[in-house]
Design a protein around this motif. Structure first.
Motif, PDB file in Angstrom:
ATOM      1  N   THR A 117     -36.689 -85.865 -75.610  1.00 29.40           N
ATOM      2  CA  THR A 117     -37.916 -85.375 -76.227  1.00 29.40           C
ATOM      3  C   THR A 117     -38.915 -84.984 -75.142  1.00 29.40           C
ATOM      4  O   THR A 117     -38.703 -85.266 -73.955  1.00 29.40           O
ATOM      5  N   ALA A 118     -40.026 -84.353 -75.535  1.00 36.53           N
ATOM      6  CA  ALA A 118     -41.046 -83.908 -74.584  1.00 36.53           C
ATOM      7  C   ALA A 118     -41.781 -85.107 -73.981  1.00 36.53           C
ATOM      8  O   ALA A 118     -41.923 -86.154 -74.618  1.00 36.53           O
ATOM      9  N   GLU A 119     -42.277 -84.947 -72.746  1.00 39.10           N
ATOM     10  CA  GLU A 119     -43.130 -85.967 -72.117  1.00 39.10           C
ATOM     11  C   GLU A 119     -44.409 -86.103 -72.945  1.00 39.10           C
ATOM     12  O   GLU A 119     -44.897 -85.109 -73.505  1.00 39.10           O
ATOM     13  N   TYR A 120     -44.980 -87.303 -72.961  1.00 40.38           N
ATOM     14  CA  TYR A 120     -46.144 -87.510 -73.828  1.00 40.38           C
ATOM     15  C   TYR A 120     -47.033 -88.637 -73.318  1.00 40.38           C
ATOM     16  O   TYR A 120     -46.625 -89.460 -72.502  1.00 40.38           O
ATOM     17  N   GLU A 121     -48.258 -88.660 -73.836  1.00 40.11           N
ATOM     18  CA  GLU A 121     -49.196 -89.765 -73.613  1.00 40.11           C
ATOM     19  C   GLU A 121     -49.833 -90.107 -74.961  1.00 40.11           C
ATOM     20  O   GLU A 121     -50.032 -89.222 -75.789  1.00 40.11           O
ATOM     21  N   VAL A 122     -50.156 -91.380 -75.138  1.00 40.98           N
ATOM     22  CA  VAL A 122     -50.761 -91.858 -76.391  1.00 40.98           C
ATOM     23  C   VAL A 122     -52.218 -92.241 -76.127  1.00 40.98           C
ATOM     24  O   VAL A 122     -52.522 -92.842 -75.092  1.00 40.98           O
ATOM     25  N   PHE A 123     -53.112 -91.887 -77.066  1.00 39.61           N
ATOM     26  CA  PHE A 123     -54.531 -92.225 -76.910  1.00 39.61           C
ATOM     27  C   PHE A 123     -55.105 -92.814 -78.201  1.00 39.61           C
ATOM     28  O   PHE A 123     -54.818 -92.326 -79.293  1.00 39.61           O
ATOM     29  N   TYR A 124     -55.918 -93.855 -78.016  1.00 42.49           N
ATOM     30  CA  TYR A 124     -56.560 -94.530 -79.143  1.00 42.49           C
ATOM     31  C   TYR A 124     -58.070 -94.279 -79.172  1.00 42.49           C
ATOM     32  O   TYR A 124     -58.747 -94.676 -80.100  1.00 42.49           O
ATOM     33  N   ASP A 125     -58.598 -93.636 -78.115  1.00 41.37           N
ATOM     34  CA  ASP A 125     -60.035 -93.322 -78.091  1.00 41.37           C
ATOM     35  C   ASP A 125     -60.224 -91.930 -77.502  1.00 41.37           C
ATOM     36  O   ASP A 125     -59.439 -91.474 -76.669  1.00 41.37           O
ATOM     37  N   ILE A 126     -61.286 -91.262 -77.939  1.00 40.37           N
ATOM     38  CA  ILE A 126     -61.496 -89.859 -77.549  1.00 40.37           C
ATOM     39  C   ILE A 126     -61.851 -89.721 -76.064  1.00 40.37           C
ATOM     40  O   ILE A 126     -61.487 -88.733 -75.440  1.00 40.37           O
ATOM     41  N   GLU A 127     -62.519 -90.738 -75.503  1.00 38.67           N
ATOM     42  CA  GLU A 127     -62.922 -90.640 -74.094  1.00 38.67           C
ATOM     43  C   GLU A 127     -61.704 -90.493 -73.182  1.00 38.67           C
ATOM     44  O   GLU A 127     -61.649 -89.608 -72.318  1.00 38.67           O
ATOM     45  N   GLY A 128     -60.725 -91.359 -73.381  1.00 38.25           N
ATOM     46  CA  GLY A 128     -59.504 -91.292 -72.578  1.00 38.25           C
ATOM     47  C   GLY A 128     -58.754 -89.991 -72.785  1.00 38.25           C
ATOM     48  O   GLY A 128     -58.221 -89.400 -71.834  1.00 38.25           O
ATOM     49  N   ALA A 129     -58.717 -89.516 -74.039  1.00 33.48           N
ATOM     50  CA  ALA A 129     -58.010 -88.276 -74.364  1.00 33.48           C
ATOM     51  C   ALA A 129     -58.680 -87.074 -73.692  1.00 33.48           C
ATOM     52  O   ALA A 129     -58.008 -86.186 -73.152  1.00 33.48           O
ATOM     53  N   VAL A 130     -60.027 -87.049 -73.703  1.00 34.64           N
ATOM     54  CA  VAL A 130     -60.763 -85.936 -73.077  1.00 34.64           C
ATOM     55  C   VAL A 130     -60.531 -85.920 -71.565  1.00 34.64           C
ATOM     56  O   VAL A 130     -60.328 -84.853 -70.969  1.00 34.64           O
ATOM     57  N   GLU A 131     -60.523 -87.092 -70.943  1.00 37.95           N
ATOM     58  CA  GLU A 131     -60.252 -87.165 -69.505  1.00 37.95           C
ATOM     59  C   GLU A 131     -58.866 -86.595 -69.198  1.00 37.95           C
ATOM     60  O   GLU A 131     -58.670 -85.876 -68.215  1.00 37.95           O
ATOM     61  N   TYR A 132     -57.906 -86.907 -70.063  1.00 38.60           N
ATOM     62  CA  TYR A 132     -56.529 -86.444 -69.859  1.00 38.60           C
ATOM     63  C   TYR A 132     -56.434 -84.923 -69.976  1.00 38.60           C
ATOM     64  O   TYR A 132     -55.770 -84.272 -69.161  1.00 38.60           O
ATOM     65  N   ILE A 133     -57.101 -84.352 -70.983  1.00 33.98           N
ATOM     66  CA  ILE A 133     -56.972 -82.888 -71.195  1.00 33.98           C
ATOM     67  C   ILE A 133     -57.710 -82.082 -70.131  1.00 33.98           C
ATOM     68  O   ILE A 133     -57.495 -80.878 -70.004  1.00 33.98           O
ATOM     69  N   LYS A 134     -58.564 -82.754 -69.350  1.00 31.32           N
ATOM     70  CA  LYS A 134     -59.241 -82.056 -68.240  1.00 31.32           C
ATOM     71  C   LYS A 134     -58.238 -81.690 -67.147  1.00 31.32           C
ATOM     72  O   LYS A 134     -58.434 -80.724 -66.415  1.00 31.32           O
ATOM     73  N   LYS A 135     -57.160 -82.484 -67.043  1.00 34.73           N
ATOM     74  CA  LYS A 135     -56.223 -82.245 -65.936  1.00 34.73           C
ATOM     75  C   LYS A 135     -54.796 -81.909 -66.380  1.00 34.73           C
ATOM     76  O   LYS A 135     -53.923 -81.677 -65.551  1.00 34.73           O
ATOM     77  N   CYS A 136     -54.553 -81.869 -67.697  1.00 33.90           N
ATOM     78  CA  CYS A 136     -53.175 -81.597 -68.146  1.00 33.90           C
ATOM     79  C   CYS A 136     -52.849 -80.110 -68.064  1.00 33.90           C
ATOM     80  O   CYS A 136     -53.736 -79.262 -67.973  1.00 33.90           O
ATOM     81  N   ARG A 137     -51.567 -79.809 -68.128  1.00 35.71           N
ATOM     82  CA  ARG A 137     -51.108 -78.418 -68.068  1.00 35.71           C
ATOM     83  C   ARG A 137     -51.204 -77.787 -69.462  1.00 35.71           C
ATOM     84  O   ARG A 137     -50.883 -78.423 -70.458  1.00 35.71           O
ATOM     85  N   TYR A 138     -51.627 -76.510 -69.524  1.00 34.47           N
ATOM     86  CA  TYR A 138     -51.723 -75.807 -70.808  1.00 34.47           C
ATOM     87  C   TYR A 138     -50.650 -74.731 -70.910  1.00 34.47           C
ATOM     88  O   TYR A 138     -50.228 -74.196 -69.890  1.00 34.47           O
ATOM     89  N   PRO A 139     -50.193 -74.428 -72.152  1.00 39.62           N
ATOM     90  CA  PRO A 139     -50.610 -75.077 -73.407  1.00 39.62           C
ATOM     91  C   PRO A 139     -50.117 -76.524 -73.490  1.00 39.62           C
ATOM     92  O   PRO A 139     -49.130 -76.886 -72.852  1.00 39.62           O
ATOM     93  N   CYS A 140     -50.836 -77.315 -74.299  1.00 41.36           N
ATOM     94  CA  CYS A 140     -50.387 -78.677 -74.599  1.00 41.36           C
ATOM     95  C   CYS A 140     -50.366 -78.841 -76.120  1.00 41.36           C
ATOM     96  O   CYS A 140     -50.908 -78.000 -76.846  1.00 41.36           O
ATOM     97  N   VAL A 141     -49.734 -79.894 -76.573  1.00 45.12           N
ATOM     98  CA  VAL A 141     -49.604 -80.120 -78.020  1.00 45.12           C
ATOM     99  C   VAL A 141     -50.311 -81.428 -78.384  1.00 45.12           C
ATOM    100  O   VAL A 141     -50.040 -82.460 -77.781  1.00 45.12           O
ATOM    101  N   ILE A 142     -51.219 -81.347 -79.359  1.00 42.99           N
ATOM    102  CA  ILE A 142     -51.916 -82.545 -79.834  1.00 42.99           C
ATOM    103  C   ILE A 142     -51.420 -82.863 -81.239  1.00 42.99           C
ATOM    104  O   ILE A 142     -51.405 -81.992 -82.124  1.00 42.99           O
ATOM    105  N   LYS A 143     -50.996 -84.130 -81.441  1.00 44.23           N
ATOM    106  CA  LYS A 143     -50.445 -84.545 -82.735  1.00 44.23           C
ATOM    107  C   LYS A 143     -51.217 -85.740 -83.284  1.00 44.23           C
ATOM    108  O   LYS A 143     -51.440 -86.718 -82.578  1.00 44.23           O
TER     109      LYS A 143
END
Length: 411
Positions: A117-143
């Protein structure tokens, strides 16, 4: 035998229609059903709501087998309750249904059992998720983690789009709790395919493949929907792809079900991506797809109800599913405004059609079919080649009309 089918969509119309064809079946109750199931031979709509209503009805009417269409009752634990009451039911337990009910649980299951399956990260709060999307490769998939009626997956091409999606899911809570926890995945480039299969927890038998079309407009433009049409078999699922799928996705999944002792007697649906690097699993569904069901069941030569009985009784080993040699094309006709705010309450006029019409969002009222939902109906045509099947399906759509009717021209 008497069968209870739970659900009200086009998928449930197709399931009830196919089960009713079995010589083993005398009566099919559909709860609550729709205008299509109302008109089917051997079928009767029943107004039931909730697990305890279903249990009570199954006992009173001496229902032999219950078949669950949608995912929500499975995730709520309908199978566990029926079994507790000594009633036969087709579907996974509440624990096993988490494979669809929680994207996080599903991804961790895949990781534990070596499912590709695709590589992934799990987030339970928006702060951590926003920090992650600042440096992740695009496009990315949010589920979204939980159930979101097929609309909880967004492919984001930029930071702004990803941030907006996170706000909708985690802050505005558009999915009423389902998006409070999220998965962010690497984007996989390739062709999607749907492979539905049947399992008794010891054996998995894959059905023929299908290709869904999720977006509302031609050329895969516009927002995601529950599905606007399907072709089957999927021309991209070659023998090589199928072997890769079995080795790296299907068999590791079956091993995981066995190792974790999951009570699974039902459908397992693999949403896969065929890439240059191989076949990857995008997601599990724990029930028949919609509208994949409407494309697949008309091609199935085997007695679907007999397969269901074998799965419930743990007797799928050595069983073979037979299929027609041709192709099917299913095209959905939707209400104006779908997948957003829809206009409904219009009369459906069906002319002299040649192929099978499956009703989804329409009820039978005062002798007429009246629109009640986003996806109103679909046409399934079967032919010895795909072009012919498409021509037949679109030919019938020209003989159907309701105000605001929209459908894709490129299924």
């Amino acid at each position: 035998m008497k069968v209870l089918v739970i659900g009200s969509g086009g998928r449930e119309h197709a399931i009830a229609w196919k089960i009713a064809k079995s010589p083993l079946v005398e009566r099919v109750f559909v709860a609550p059903g729709n205008g299509g199931t109302y008109m089917e031979e051997k079928c009767e709509n029943v107004d039931l709501k909730g697990i305890y209503d279903y249990v009570k009805f199954a006992k009173e009417k001496l229902v032999d087998v219950t078949v669950v269409g949608p995912e929500a009752p499975l995730v709520e634990g309908i199978v566990d309750e029926f079994k507790k009451q000594g009633l036969k039911i087709f579907g996974p337990s509440k624990e096993a249904a988490r494979l669809e009910g929680s994207k996080i649980y599903a991804k961790e299951f895949m990781k534990r059992h070596g499912v590709r399956t695709a590589e992934y990260e799990v987030f339970y709060d928006i702060e951590g998720a926003v920090e992650y999307i600042k440096k992740c490769r695009y496009p990315c998939v949010i589920k979204a983690d939980g159930l979101a009626q097929g609309k909880g997956v967004v492919i984001c091409s930029s930071f702004a789009e990803a941030e907006d999606t996170l706000k909708k899911f985690m802050v505005e809570d558009v999915f009423k709790g389902s998006g409070k926890r999220i998965v962010i995945e690497e984007f996989l480039e390739g062709v999607e395919a749907s492979i539905l299969s049947i399992t008794d927890g010891k054996t998995i038998i894959p059905f023929i493949s299908a290709k869904d079309h999720k977006r509302i407009f031609d050329g895969d433009k516009g927002p995601n929907t529950g599905g606007m049409g399907v072709i089957a078999p999927n021309p991209y699922v070659t023998d090589e792809v199928l072997e890769d799928f079995k080795k790296n996705i299907m068999l590791p999944t079956l091993n995981g079900i066995k190792e974790e002792g999951l009570d699974y007697h039902g459908i397992i649906f693999f949403g896969i991506m065929i890439t240059k690097k191989g076949v990857y699993l995008l997601e599990y569904n724990v029930r028949m797809g919609d509208p994949e069901t409407q494309a697949l069941l008309p091609l199935m030569k085997s007695d679907f109800f007999e397969l269901i009985l074998r799965a419930i009784d743990g007797k799928l080993e050595g069983c073979k599913v037979d299929w027609e040699k041709g192709y099917s094309c299913n095209v959905v006709a939707a209400s104006k405004g779908y997948p957003g705010d829809i206009e409904k309450g219009f009369k459906v006029n069906i002319g002299d059609v040649e192929n099978k019409i499956f009703i989804a969002g329409a009820e039978f009222k005062d002798g007429n079919l009246i629109t009640t939902g986003g996806r109103v109906l679909s046409v399934t045509a079967v032919a010895d080649n795909l072009d012919k099947a498409r021509q037949k399906a679109y030919g019938d759509l020209k003989r159907i009309y309701f105000e605001g009717m929209q459908y894709r021209k490129d299924i």
